[in-house]
Design a protein around this motif. Sequence first.
Motif, short mmCIF file in Angstrom:
data_model
loop_
_atom_site.label_atom_id
_atom_site.label_comp_id
_atom_site.label_asym_id
_atom_site.label_seq_id
_atom_site.Cartn_x
_atom_site.Cartn_y
_atom_site.Cartn_z
N LEU A 235 -9.30 -1.68 -7.48
CA LEU A 235 -8.56 -0.44 -7.64
C LEU A 235 -9.34 0.72 -7.02
N LEU A 236 -8.72 1.42 -6.06
CA LEU A 236 -9.27 2.68 -5.53
C LEU A 236 -8.60 3.78 -6.34
N LEU A 237 -9.39 4.53 -7.07
CA LEU A 237 -8.84 5.42 -8.08
C LEU A 237 -9.38 6.84 -7.94
N ASP A 238 -8.46 7.79 -7.76
CA ASP A 238 -8.84 9.19 -7.72
C ASP A 238 -9.24 9.64 -9.12
N VAL A 239 -10.27 10.44 -9.22
CA VAL A 239 -10.71 10.92 -10.53
C VAL A 239 -9.73 11.94 -11.10
N ASN A 240 -9.35 12.91 -10.26
CA ASN A 240 -8.51 14.02 -10.72
C ASN A 240 -7.05 13.78 -10.32
N LEU A 241 -6.26 13.38 -11.31
CA LEU A 241 -4.86 13.08 -11.09
C LEU A 241 -4.00 13.95 -11.99
N PRO A 242 -2.76 14.21 -11.60
CA PRO A 242 -1.87 14.92 -12.51
C PRO A 242 -1.56 14.02 -13.71
N GLY A 243 -1.58 14.60 -14.90
CA GLY A 243 -1.40 13.78 -16.09
C GLY A 243 -2.72 13.11 -16.44
N PRO A 244 -2.67 11.89 -16.99
CA PRO A 244 -3.91 11.18 -17.33
C PRO A 244 -4.80 11.03 -16.11
N SER A 245 -6.08 11.28 -16.28
CA SER A 245 -7.03 11.22 -15.17
C SER A 245 -7.39 9.79 -14.82
N GLY A 246 -8.10 9.65 -13.70
CA GLY A 246 -8.58 8.33 -13.32
C GLY A 246 -9.51 7.74 -14.35
N LEU A 247 -10.35 8.56 -14.94
CA LEU A 247 -11.26 8.09 -15.98
C LEU A 247 -10.49 7.59 -17.21
N GLU A 248 -9.41 8.28 -17.54
CA GLU A 248 -8.59 7.84 -18.67
C GLU A 248 -7.90 6.52 -18.36
N LYS B 12 -4.77 -13.21 0.10
CA LYS B 12 -5.34 -11.93 0.54
C LYS B 12 -5.54 -11.01 -0.65
N PRO B 13 -6.69 -10.34 -0.73
CA PRO B 13 -6.91 -9.40 -1.82
C PRO B 13 -5.88 -8.27 -1.79
N LEU B 14 -5.49 -7.83 -2.98
CA LEU B 14 -4.56 -6.72 -3.12
C LEU B 14 -5.33 -5.51 -3.63
N ILE B 15 -5.33 -4.44 -2.84
CA ILE B 15 -6.05 -3.22 -3.20
C ILE B 15 -5.03 -2.20 -3.69
N HIS B 16 -5.23 -1.72 -4.90
CA HIS B 16 -4.36 -0.70 -5.48
C HIS B 16 -4.98 0.67 -5.22
N VAL B 17 -4.19 1.59 -4.70
CA VAL B 17 -4.67 2.93 -4.38
C VAL B 17 -3.90 3.93 -5.24
N VAL B 18 -4.61 4.60 -6.14
CA VAL B 18 -3.99 5.61 -7.00
C VAL B 18 -4.55 6.97 -6.61
N ASP B 19 -3.72 7.78 -5.92
CA ASP B 19 -4.15 9.11 -5.47
C ASP B 19 -2.91 9.98 -5.30
N ASP B 20 -2.96 11.20 -5.82
CA ASP B 20 -1.78 12.08 -5.76
C ASP B 20 -1.64 12.78 -4.41
N ASP B 21 -2.64 12.67 -3.55
CA ASP B 21 -2.56 13.24 -2.21
C ASP B 21 -1.83 12.24 -1.30
N ALA B 22 -0.56 12.54 -1.01
CA ALA B 22 0.28 11.59 -0.28
C ALA B 22 -0.29 11.25 1.09
N VAL C 214 -13.14 -1.21 -10.27
CA VAL C 214 -12.70 0.13 -9.89
C VAL C 214 -13.72 0.79 -8.96
N VAL C 215 -13.21 1.36 -7.88
CA VAL C 215 -13.99 2.24 -7.01
C VAL C 215 -13.36 3.62 -7.13
N PHE C 216 -14.14 4.60 -7.59
CA PHE C 216 -13.61 5.94 -7.78
C PHE C 216 -13.76 6.78 -6.52
#
Length: 218
Positions: free
Chosen positions: A52-65, A4-14, A79-81
């Motif tokens: 990877l589902l990646l938020d652009v605006n994150l605390p610390g290094p951004s999604g783009l970084e 099964k594919p593993l989708i990583h979700v990086v977002d600071d909004d819990a 990556v899907v932003f």
Amino acid sequence: MDVKPLIHVVDDDASLRAALLRLLDAAGFDSRGYADTGEFLLHPVPDRPGCLLLDVNLPGPSGLELQDVLQQHGCQLPVVFLSGRSDIPSSVRAMKAGAVDFLQKPAQSEALLAAIGRALARDDAQRTARAEQQGLKALFATLTPREREVFDRIVAGKLNKQIAEDLDTSERTVKTHRSQLMHKLGADSAAELGRLDERLRQVASDQGPGIARVLPAS
């Protein structure tokens, strides 16, 4: 896919992160959530299909970084932003750097799952290309240095006599090397060697310089 594919979700909004994980679970995916770039980097990415589902605006290094860091380390996870606001400069930068899509929050479930589908298709294509690259490299690595030189000249269209002159050896020796390399590569003709050479170079072009050292000189 067997795994099964593993989708990583990086977002600071819990709350949003939890909602995304529920959506992915309902869609039949495995998923992992991370609150920021640092948390994601603390967990090694397993070698399995995913994106990877990646938020652009994150605390610390951004999604783009984070996207830049992954590329610098050779991680090809598609990556899907996701962005909370319309941000054309960021979207342009992300897409130029190879992002699959750039969606504005709140993304429609259908649009999000479609983007994930495209990301997984890219991941599958990249994995297939890497497997072919590894197989071709292993196959070509069975040739001796002299067999590589003969191979290079065969695919350049040279005759045994011309190859012998180039390598300052006998035509009989060239024929022996030719027979041996064709056997190792599973080829029955010069045309098949030419097709193999094209595949080698196409994979090198698609995958970067890593295969260049095992290719014959032009």
